[in-house]
Design a protein around this motif. Structure first.
Motif, mmCIF file in Angstrom:
data_model
loop_
_atom_site.group_PDB
_atom_site.id
_atom_site.type_symbol
_atom_site.label_atom_id
_atom_site.label_comp_id
_atom_site.label_asym_id
_atom_site.label_seq_id
_atom_site.Cartn_x
_atom_site.Cartn_y
_atom_site.Cartn_z
ATOM 1 N N VAL A 383 44.868 49.470 47.373
ATOM 2 C CA VAL A 383 43.415 49.547 47.226
ATOM 3 C C VAL A 383 43.038 50.259 45.933
ATOM 4 O O VAL A 383 42.097 49.863 45.234
ATOM 5 N N GLY A 384 43.789 51.336 45.580
ATOM 6 C CA GLY A 384 43.473 52.058 44.350
ATOM 7 C C GLY A 384 43.659 51.196 43.116
ATOM 8 O O GLY A 384 42.789 51.133 42.235
ATOM 9 N N GLN A 385 44.810 50.509 43.014
ATOM 10 C CA GLN A 385 45.042 49.623 41.878
ATOM 11 C C GLN A 385 44.033 48.480 41.852
ATOM 12 O O GLN A 385 43.573 48.064 40.784
ATOM 13 N N PHE A 386 43.700 47.962 43.038
ATOM 14 C CA PHE A 386 42.734 46.865 43.103
ATOM 15 C C PHE A 386 41.370 47.320 42.579
ATOM 16 O O PHE A 386 40.699 46.584 41.837
ATOM 17 N N ALA A 387 40.943 48.539 42.963
ATOM 18 C CA ALA A 387 39.646 49.041 42.503
ATOM 19 C C ALA A 387 39.639 49.231 40.982
ATOM 20 O O ALA A 387 38.673 48.859 40.297
ATOM 21 N N ARG A 388 40.730 49.784 40.432
ATOM 22 C CA ARG A 388 40.782 49.976 38.967
ATOM 23 C C ARG A 388 40.800 48.634 38.238
ATOM 24 O O ARG A 388 40.110 48.471 37.210
ATOM 25 N N ARG A 389 41.557 47.666 38.756
ATOM 26 C CA ARG A 389 41.605 46.354 38.114
ATOM 27 C C ARG A 389 40.256 45.651 38.206
ATOM 28 O O ARG A 389 39.812 44.981 37.251
ATOM 29 N N PHE A 390 39.576 45.804 39.323
ATOM 30 C CA PHE A 390 38.261 45.179 39.464
ATOM 31 C C PHE A 390 37.272 45.744 38.440
ATOM 32 O O PHE A 390 36.512 45.004 37.811
ATOM 33 N N VAL A 391 37.276 47.067 38.300
ATOM 34 C CA VAL A 391 36.351 47.692 37.349
ATOM 35 C C VAL A 391 36.643 47.209 35.931
ATOM 36 O O VAL A 391 35.713 46.905 35.155
ATOM 37 N N ASP A 392 37.922 47.115 35.543
ATOM 38 C CA ASP A 392 38.262 46.639 34.198
ATOM 39 C C ASP A 392 37.790 45.200 33.992
ATOM 40 O O ASP A 392 37.232 44.865 32.916
ATOM 41 N N GLU A 393 38.010 44.338 34.982
ATOM 42 C CA GLU A 393 37.579 42.942 34.854
ATOM 43 C C GLU A 393 36.055 42.839 34.804
ATOM 44 O O GLU A 393 35.507 42.017 34.051
ATOM 45 N N TYR A 394 35.375 43.659 35.602
ATOM 46 C CA TYR A 394 33.910 43.588 35.619
ATOM 47 C C TYR A 394 33.342 44.047 34.270
ATOM 48 O O TYR A 394 32.387 43.458 33.748
ATOM 49 N N ARG A 395 33.927 45.096 33.714
ATOM 50 C CA ARG A 395 33.456 45.555 32.411
ATOM 51 C C ARG A 395 33.650 44.477 31.341
ATOM 52 O O ARG A 395 32.801 44.298 30.462
ATOM 53 N N ALA A 396 34.787 43.763 31.416
ATOM 54 C CA ALA A 396 35.079 42.754 30.402
ATOM 55 C C ALA A 396 34.146 41.551 30.497
ATOM 56 O O ALA A 396 33.816 40.931 29.484
ATOM 57 N N SER A 397 33.710 41.199 31.703
ATOM 58 C CA SER A 397 32.888 39.998 31.880
ATOM 59 C C SER A 397 31.399 40.291 31.982
ATOM 60 O O SER A 397 30.583 39.368 31.920
ATOM 61 N N HIS A 398 31.012 41.549 32.131
ATOM 62 C CA HIS A 398 29.598 41.906 32.242
ATOM 63 C C HIS A 398 29.304 43.070 31.287
ATOM 64 O O HIS A 398 29.713 44.205 31.556
ATOM 65 N N PRO A 399 28.641 42.797 30.208
ATOM 66 C CA PRO A 399 28.295 43.894 29.288
ATOM 67 C C PRO A 399 27.410 44.922 29.988
ATOM 68 O O PRO A 399 26.365 44.594 30.556
ATOM 69 N N LEU A 400 27.850 46.172 29.952
ATOM 70 C CA LEU A 400 27.134 47.233 30.673
ATOM 71 C C LEU A 400 26.191 48.021 29.776
ATOM 72 O O LEU A 400 25.329 48.760 30.285
ATOM 73 N N GLU A 401 26.348 47.899 28.439
ATOM 74 C CA GLU A 401 25.533 48.655 27.495
ATOM 75 C C GLU A 401 25.634 50.157 27.806
ATOM 76 O O GLU A 401 26.697 50.745 27.703
ATOM 77 N N THR A 402 24.556 50.783 28.246
ATOM 78 C CA THR A 402 24.586 52.233 28.517
ATOM 79 C C THR A 402 24.985 52.574 29.948
ATOM 80 O O THR A 402 25.148 53.757 30.280
#
Length: 542
Positions: A383-402
């Motif tokens: 679950v921990g690795q899955f959560a970190r990988r999800f956050v990295d993928e989400y950042r790459a595909s969705h610009p978060l700006e600030t």
């Protein structure tokens, strides 16, 4: 209520030994009548009256002692029966030796002793005593034919008595074996019935449907836990249905008179849900009635499920029809945006059309996802690795700006879940947190955290924001389909997330955050989790 004391049961062998001892006492009384009264001289001729009287006295004492020992002695019944039968044969031999003309009567009396002994004794012992009794009768006949031929009875008679003893011992032993087998089978069936009764009682007690059993005078005989709660948890001393639930009492009376009137839904206690009673007669004499108390919420929930299923199929059909023209509109807008002669106002209108097309396409995807939910295929994931990988993928595909999106996992936690479903659930929760979980004029701060729990506890995955939170009145409805407080939302996101969690035997719940913010918590089932400590790598099944 204290349990009634259990009645002490008597084994079949003890009961047989008791009647055997009573018969022996009767034999002793008959011999005493022969030895001590003038009637005896009319029945047989006494050759040694003094010896016979002494032997009868001893036999009487032995008979009484064996009768008392049958209840108080710790000797097993076969041992007591063997001692008594040996005394019976000795007394029979002594009576034959001290009297003349008593062979027939003694042989008949001894026949019952041999049979009773065979019922209690093992097979070899029973046949051995029967053979001993036969030898006594044959020996007495041979002695008389040798020394007192005038009083001797036919040898054939003694042989027939001997054969009868052996046959009686064999038949009684077979009968005893069948009785014991029947007794063992009856006890086994009794234990099975008792266990089945306990299981039935436990099932009825744990049923979500309320169950009442009342007699003809409407006194409550049986009440399970669900019915007790629906009745407002009355005192166990209150047994009158009219006192506990007068409305249900009147409804049962009307049903008994009408035999066809449909009971109406009612509330039996303050704060209790509305129930729909159903009545069944358990006897033809109207002495026992079974009452089912169905929570009306089950029917409404079932109706809601059917409505949603129908609506999902209908929405899926409509979504298919909308998607094709929507794609054509979106493609046409993209072609128009490439024209150079468009004015700024027209480009603004095209941008609005393109934005609304994307929004409609998102609504169509939500509806199709609701109608086409695939079966979960759980697998072991960290679950921990899955959560970190999800956050990295989400950042790459969705610009978060600030905006800030981070993952926190202090330990490696293994669990069983469908990674596609879990990814979809996290996407919905994170999008909602980034959209609504922010204070006015401030960037959103969202954390996907694996909550640290004691070893053996189910893992928990939280999506936390630092926004204004959700009011209590709204929080109770956020998982209801098509409920939304936003003008741009469909009200299906959280509902789909909850359905996906349930498909994976997980739970999704909302937890308010002290100091402001929201937390959506995913809890995996305890029975399907594996917990692994990162330093040692030691793995335990939860």
């Amino acid at each position: 209520m204290p349990a009634a004391p259990r009645k002490k049961t008597i084994s079949p062998q003890r009961r047989e030994l008791y009647f055997f001892s009573l018969y022996r006492l009767l034999e002793a009384c008959l011999l005493a009548l022969v030895a001590f009264s003038p009637v005896g001289e009319m029945l047989v001729r006494l050759r040694e009256p003094t010896l016979l009287q002494g032997m009868v006295v001893l036999y009487m004492i032995a008979a009484v002692a064996l009768l008392v020992a049958g209840y108080r002695s710790r000797l097993p019944p076969p041992t007591q029966a063997a001692i008594g039968l040996a005394i019976d044969i000795l007394v029979a031999a002594g009576t034959l030796g001290t009297t003349t003309g008593s062979q027939g009567g003694i042989a008949l009396l001894l026949l019952f002793n041999v049979g009773a002994g065979a019922l209690i004794l093992p097979q070899r012992a029973g046949i051995g005593f029967a053979l001993t009794a036969a030898l006594v009768m044959l020996g007495d006949s041979l002695l008389l034919r040798t020394f007192d031929l005038e009083n001797a009875r036919p040898l054939a008679e003694s042989v027939m008595f001997a054969v009868t003893y052996l046959a009686t011992a064999v038949l009684c032993e077979l009968l005893s074996r069948q009785v014991l087998e029947s007794q063992a089978l009856a006890e086994q069936r009794g234990e099975e019935l008792a266990s089945q009764a306990e299981i039935n009682e436990l099932v009825i007690r744990r049923m979500k449907t309320g169950i009442l059993v009342v007699d003809g005078e409407h006194r409550i005989k049986v009440c399970n836990e669900a019915a007790w709660a629906l009745l407002g948890k009355p005192s166990p001393d209150r047994r009158e249905l009219a006192d506990v639930a007068n409305g249900l009492h009147r409804s049962l009376m009307a049903w008994r008179r009408g035999r066809g009137e449909i009971p109406k839904a009612m509330t039996l206690a303050d704060g209790a849900p509305e129930v729909l009673p159903r009545f069944v007669s358990l006897s033809l004499t109207d002495n026992l009635f079974l009452i089912f108390l169905d929570d009306s919420r089950m029917y409404s929930d079932r109706a809601e499920e059917l409505t949603l299923a129908t609506l999902g199929r209908l929405s899926a059909s409509i979504a298919h029809e909308i998607r094709n023209p929507l794609a054509a509109i979106n493609y046409s807008v993209q072609l128009l945006e490439e024209a150079n002669e468009l004015q700024d106002a027209d480009r603004r209108l095209l941008e609005i059309i393109h934005t609304q097309c994307q929004r409609m396409d998102g609504i169509v995807r939500d509806i199709l996802g609701l109608a086409r939910r695939e079966r979960s295929q759980p697998e072991t994931i960290d679950v921990g690795q899955f959560a970190r990988r999800f956050v990295d993928e989400y950042r790459a595909s969705h610009p978060l700006e600030t905006d800030i999106l981070q993952a926190v996992a202090e330990r490696s936690t293994l669990a069983m879940a469908d990674p596609r479903h879990l990814h979809q659930v996290l996407t919905i929760l994170v999008q909602n947190a980034l959209t609504y979980g922010r204070m006015p004029g401030e960037p959103a701060r969202v954390t996907v955290a694996v909550r640290t729990a004691p070893p053996g506890s189910p893992p928990e995955l939280d999506v936390i924001d630092r926004g204004p939170g959700i009011p209590a009145a709204v929080a109770s409805q956020i998982f209801t389909p098509f409920f939304t407080t936003s003008e741009h939302g469909t009200g299906l996101g959280l509902y789909i997330a909850q359905q996906l969690c349930e498909a994976n035997q997980c739970t999704l719940s909302y937890q308010p955050v002290p100091g402001g913010g929201s937390c959506f918590r995913i809890v995996l089932p305890q029975g399907m989790t594996l917990v692994q400590d990162a330093p040692s790598g030691h793995m335990n099944m939860a």
